[in-house]
Design an enzyme around this catalytic site. Structure first.
Site, PDB file in Angstrom:
ATOM      1  CE1 TYR A  88      -3.296  -2.884   0.852  1.00 57.74           C
ATOM      2  CE2 TYR A  88      -4.575  -0.857   0.834  1.00 57.74           C
ATOM      3  CZ  TYR A  88      -4.511  -2.232   0.772  1.00 57.74           C
ATOM      4  OH  TYR A  88      -5.665  -2.940   0.627  1.00 57.74           O
ATOM      5  CE  LYS A 113       2.602 -18.108  -2.037  1.00 56.94           C
ATOM      6  NZ  LYS A 113       1.760 -19.322  -2.098  1.00 56.94           N
ATOM      7  CG  ASP A 133      -1.282 -20.546  -0.763  1.00 57.01           C
ATOM      8  OD1 ASP A 133      -0.758 -20.478   0.376  1.00 57.01           O
ATOM      9  OD2 ASP A 133      -0.761 -21.183  -1.697  1.00 57.01           O
ATOM     10  CG  ASP A 183      -7.797  -5.121   1.425  1.00 55.27           C
ATOM     11  OD1 ASP A 183      -8.769  -4.657   2.029  1.00 55.27           O
ATOM     12  OD2 ASP A 183      -7.696  -5.124   0.181  1.00 55.27           O
ATOM     13  CG  ASP A 210     -13.383  -7.564   2.012  1.00 54.68           C
ATOM     14  OD1 ASP A 210     -13.187  -6.793   2.982  1.00 54.68           O
ATOM     15  OD2 ASP A 210     -13.829  -7.181   0.915  1.00 54.68           O
TER      16      ASP A 210
END
Ligand code: IPM
Ligand code: MG
Length: 366
Positions: free
Chosen positions: A146, A195, A227, A251, A255
């Site tokens: 970001y 990751k 993942d 982020d 959700d």
């Protein structure tokens, strides 16, 4: 006590849902003897319309001068709103990112909790839901993709875009400590998500989290690849207590976590720095399609106000009162449209609008 609350009503359903949260705060103020003084701060599309910028220096100063900021939502329809014809640094979201950075709000807390009464709204099978779940996503909020350098340029005649994912060890350490501190007050389990099989930033993340974990012997911790975490969230959400992760992964995962609880309209969030200051906002967006219709769910914003009382003002009893009132209202069968059950079970509940939901919660606090 008197508290100065900066209020960013914002765009879309923002003003409607913030109005209900203020109603609830005023009720708490009266009942427990506090005064909340509100100051409206412009941010997002409404600020672009008024000033040409999504967040002005004056707005930042107003936020800094508040004890905490309560926010609704910002932005509009990304394909039809004129705000999205503007360059990226002048769009509504740029205001939010600038505010997070200017106030150093590095710790984003997003609780995802399945209410007993809302099991019907959860898209997962009963055997997966079990007794429900209760997790806290701790998202790093001022670093990573970001805020890294970005550019789009032509390289050998080919348009090429670059976004940079940068973290230093101090940024990782401070969010990891927050995560473990919060876990100590919960079920004492941290799942750190990265990751590390591909990214250097994740390998550093893992190393620093391990160092921090050594300072919290009571907390069980594990590493999980992002993942796999996305899969585990729908396969077995009960396994999670605190999920600790970097900005972009957080982020996306927050959700996903919100949807397994049934509706994003139920989920609050807090963005904190290393003082008592915080920015409190619902996890959902501005929902321009339903703005002005009086049907938006105000509960996430009301619960965000409860988080404000808890984390910025140390008013735990008052925050408990709000959370309890929300549970009661659901138990009593009131639902906004986003959390209405499917056909057969509709008869057992009553559909209400935004303001009525706010009133019902106020009634239960009293
Ligand atoms: C969120 C939102 C923001 C983010 C957008 C509006 C910039 O999706 O708070 O999760 O990506 O952080
Ligand atoms: Mg998001």
């Amino acid at each position: 006590m008197s508290y100065r609350v900066g209020v960013i009503s914002g765009d879309g359903i923002g003003p409607e849902i913030v109005a209900e949260a203020r109603k609830v705060l005023d009720c708490i103020g009266e009942k427990y003897g506090h005064t909340f003084e509100y100051e409206e701060i412009l941010m997002g599309g409404c600020s672009i319309d008024a000033t040409g910028e999504p967040l002005t220096e004056q707005a930042i100063a107003q936020a800094k001068g508040s004890d905490a900021v309560l926010m609704g939502s910002i932005g509009g329809n990304t394909s039809t709103s004129p705000w999205y014809q503007l360059p990226p640094n002048l769009r509504p979201e740029a205001g939010l990112l600038k505010l997070r950075k200017s106030l150093n709000l590095f710790a984003n807390l997003r609780p995802a909790y399945l209410y007993e009464e809302l099991k019907e709204a959860c898209p997962l099978r009963d055997d997966i839901i079990g007794d429900g779940f209760d997790m806290m996503i701790m998202r790093e909020l001022t670093g990573g993709l970001y805020f890294g350098e970005r550019k789009t340029e032509e390289v050998d005649g080919v348009l090429t875009a670059v976004d940079t994912l940068t973290y230093n060890e101090n940024e990782i350490r401070r969010i990891a400590k927050r995560g473990f501190d919060i876990a100590m007050k919960r079920q004492k389990k941290v799942t750190s998500v990265d990751k590390a099989n591909v990214l250097d930033s994740s390998r550093l993340w893992r190393k620093v989290v391990e160092e921090v974990a050594a300072e919290y012997p009571e907390v069980t911790y594990e590493h999980m690849l992002v993942d796999n975490c996305a899969m585990q969230l729908v396969k077995d959400p009960k396994q999670f207590d605190v999920i600790l992760t970097e900005n972009m992964f957080g982020d996306i995962l927050s959700d996903e976590a919100s949807m397994v609880t049934g509706s994003i309209g139920m989920l609050s969030s807090a963005s904190l720095n290393d003082t008592k200051f915080g920015l409190y906002e619902p996890s959902g967006g501005s929902a321009p399609d339903i703005a002005g219709k009086g049907i938006a769910n105000p509960i996430a914003t009301i619960l965000s106000a409860a988080m404000m009382l808890r984390y910025s003002f140390d008013l735990d009893r008052e925050a408990d009162a709000i959370e309890l009132a929300v549970k009661r209202v659901l138990k009593d069968g009131y639902r906004t449209i986003d959390i209405m059950p499917q056909d057969a079970k509709k008869a057992a509940v009553k559909q209400v609008g935004t303001a009525e939901m706010g009133d019902l919660i106020v009634e239960r606090i009293n």
